[in-house]
Design an enzyme around this catalytic site. Structure first.
Site, mmCIF file in Angstrom:
data_model
loop_
_atom_site.group_PDB
_atom_site.id
_atom_site.type_symbol
_atom_site.label_atom_id
_atom_site.label_comp_id
_atom_site.label_asym_id
_atom_site.label_seq_id
_atom_site.Cartn_x
_atom_site.Cartn_y
_atom_site.Cartn_z
ATOM 1 N N HIS A 17 20.904 75.899 58.713
ATOM 2 C CA HIS A 17 19.698 75.553 57.941
ATOM 3 C C HIS A 17 18.631 76.633 58.129
ATOM 4 O O HIS A 17 17.950 77.020 57.177
ATOM 5 C CB HIS A 17 19.109 74.220 58.417
ATOM 6 C CG HIS A 17 19.940 73.010 58.115
ATOM 7 N ND1 HIS A 17 20.336 72.115 59.074
ATOM 8 C CD2 HIS A 17 20.450 72.533 56.944
ATOM 9 C CE1 HIS A 17 21.042 71.135 58.526
ATOM 10 N NE2 HIS A 17 21.129 71.360 57.232
ATOM 11 N N ARG A 90 27.493 77.007 51.541
ATOM 12 C CA ARG A 90 28.224 77.564 52.692
ATOM 13 C C ARG A 90 29.607 78.028 52.306
ATOM 14 O O ARG A 90 30.133 78.991 52.838
ATOM 15 C CB ARG A 90 28.368 76.502 53.794
ATOM 16 C CG ARG A 90 27.085 76.158 54.494
ATOM 17 C CD ARG A 90 27.208 74.880 55.251
ATOM 18 N NE ARG A 90 27.505 73.772 54.334
ATOM 19 C CZ ARG A 90 27.793 72.549 54.702
ATOM 20 N NH1 ARG A 90 27.845 72.245 55.985
ATOM 21 N NH2 ARG A 90 28.026 71.608 53.808
ATOM 22 N N SER A 128 25.744 69.296 60.241
ATOM 23 C CA SER A 128 25.089 68.423 61.220
ATOM 24 C C SER A 128 26.068 67.391 61.767
ATOM 25 O O SER A 128 26.052 67.091 62.965
ATOM 26 C CB SER A 128 23.894 67.733 60.566
ATOM 27 O OG SER A 128 22.983 68.694 60.109
HETATM 28 N N1 COA Z 1 23.892 75.080 57.541
HETATM 29 C C1 COA Z 1 24.411 74.048 58.174
HETATM 30 N N2 COA Z 1 24.679 72.877 57.609
HETATM 31 C C2 COA Z 1 24.363 72.768 56.328
HETATM 32 C C3 COA Z 1 23.818 73.808 55.582
HETATM 33 C C4 COA Z 1 23.583 75.011 56.242
HETATM 34 N N3 COA Z 1 23.077 76.067 55.628
HETATM 35 N N4 COA Z 1 23.644 73.393 54.326
HETATM 36 C C5 COA Z 1 24.072 72.130 54.277
HETATM 37 N N5 COA Z 1 24.512 71.760 55.497
HETATM 38 C C6 COA Z 1 25.129 70.508 55.863
HETATM 39 C C7 COA Z 1 24.200 69.542 56.489
HETATM 40 O O1 COA Z 1 24.186 69.735 57.874
HETATM 41 C C8 COA Z 1 24.824 68.242 56.075
HETATM 42 O O2 COA Z 1 25.853 67.943 56.947
HETATM 43 P P1 COA Z 1 26.313 66.439 57.204
HETATM 44 O O3 COA Z 1 26.639 65.835 55.879
HETATM 45 O O4 COA Z 1 27.469 66.661 58.078
HETATM 46 O O5 COA Z 1 25.173 65.749 57.871
HETATM 47 C C9 COA Z 1 25.455 68.542 54.710
HETATM 48 O O6 COA Z 1 25.591 69.925 54.672
HETATM 49 C C10 COA Z 1 24.612 68.214 53.536
HETATM 50 O O7 COA Z 1 23.362 67.908 53.998
HETATM 51 P P2 COA Z 1 21.966 68.313 53.463
HETATM 52 O O8 COA Z 1 21.888 69.718 53.025
HETATM 53 O O9 COA Z 1 20.977 67.889 54.487
HETATM 54 O O10 COA Z 1 21.887 67.483 52.193
HETATM 55 P P3 COA Z 1 22.110 65.970 52.073
HETATM 56 O O11 COA Z 1 23.316 65.818 51.239
HETATM 57 O O12 COA Z 1 22.051 65.241 53.341
HETATM 58 O O13 COA Z 1 20.781 65.578 51.311
HETATM 59 C C11 COA Z 1 19.289 65.599 49.461
HETATM 60 C C12 COA Z 1 20.619 65.997 50.038
HETATM 61 C C13 COA Z 1 18.336 65.008 50.463
HETATM 62 C C14 COA Z 1 18.697 66.882 48.936
HETATM 63 C C15 COA Z 1 19.605 64.643 48.301
HETATM 64 O O14 COA Z 1 20.310 63.541 48.802
HETATM 65 C C16 COA Z 1 18.367 64.161 47.598
HETATM 66 O O15 COA Z 1 17.781 64.893 46.835
HETATM 67 N N6 COA Z 1 17.974 62.908 47.854
HETATM 68 C C17 COA Z 1 16.812 62.322 47.218
HETATM 69 C C18 COA Z 1 17.211 61.359 46.106
HETATM 70 C C19 COA Z 1 17.458 62.090 44.837
HETATM 71 O O16 COA Z 1 16.615 62.760 44.258
HETATM 72 N N7 COA Z 1 18.684 61.950 44.353
HETATM 73 C C20 COA Z 1 19.125 62.566 43.138
HETATM 74 C C21 COA Z 1 19.793 63.853 43.464
HETATM 75 S S1 COA Z 1 20.812 64.304 42.130
#
Ligand code: COA
Length: 159
Positions: A17, A90, A128
């Site tokens: 991140h 990634r 994560s």
């Molecule tokens: N390095 C390490 N890990 C990474 C990474 C990076 N550069 N980029 C993504 N990840 C990992 C995260 O650690 C996470 O791992 P996990 O699933 O094992 O916990 C996974 O990739 C994805 O997580 P993250 O990037 O935090 O996104 P998310 O899927 O948890 O959340 C939101 C995405 C919050 C942006 C999305 O759910 C959202 O917009 N929610 C609000 C509601 C909304 O508007 N919805 C409509 C969207 S279409």
């Protein structure tokens, strides 16, 4: 002023991140890290704990702020007067999910652009959940998360 939102659950923040954030910080005048409460993911850390861990690790960037958000990401982005959402890709396996999310967000709010950056390949398998799994069984996570996050993981998953 160009302003982007870097959204995620950040449960917890990893070096991957931070790599994405470093790239965003170079491209934009202001970056808001938007931490989704995301109870559906049953996070190990509360939103406030996640904010504290993120803040401690982004203090060197004067133009980065950290907030918790609820609801639709694009509504939050409009409220913050942001120009773009930035996400990290990634590996190819991230593409489909990210592509669908970017298109849905564009459908909901065409004024917000989604940009993708590629983190360093050394983070291509960091997530994560995997970091939490390693920590849960007492493994060494020091290559994946900053020292204070490793300490928080030890506390969250005592041996
Ligand atoms: N390095 C390490 N890990 C990474 C990474 C990076 N550069 N980029 C993504 N990840 C990992 C995260 O650690 C996470 O791992 P996990 O699933 O094992 O916990 C996974 O990739 C994805 O997580 P993250 O990037 O935090 O996104 P998310 O899927 O948890 O959340 C939101 C995405 C919050 C942006 C999305 O759910 C959202 O917009 N929610 C609000 C509601 C909304 O508007 N919805 C409509 C969207 S279409």
């Amino acid at each position: 002023m160009r302003h982007c939102i870097y959204p995620g659950t950040f449960d917890p923040i990893t070096y991957g991140h931070l790599d994405v954030l470093g790239r965003a910080a170079k491209l934009f005048d202001h970056v808001t890290i938007a931490i989704a409460r995301n109870p559906g993911k049953r996070p190990a850390f509360s939103p406030e704990e996640r904010v504290a861990l993120v803040k401690a690790n982004v203090a060197k960037y004067p133009h980065v702020s950290v907030v918790i958000f609820d609801g639709l990401l694009v509504e939050f982005a409009m409220k913050e007067k942001a120009d773009a959402i930035i996400r990290g890709l990634r590996a190819l396996s991230d593409f489909e999910f990210e592509f669908n999310m970017a298109l849905m967000n564009r459908h909901l709010e065409p004024r917000i652009e989604t940009l993708f950056v590629m983190p360093n390949e050394q983070f291509s398998y960091t997530s994560s959940s995997l970091v939490k799994q390693v920590a849960r069984f007492g493994g060494d996570v020091s290559n994946f998360v900053p020292p204070d996050v490793a300490t928080a993981l030890k506390k969250a998953f005592p041996q």
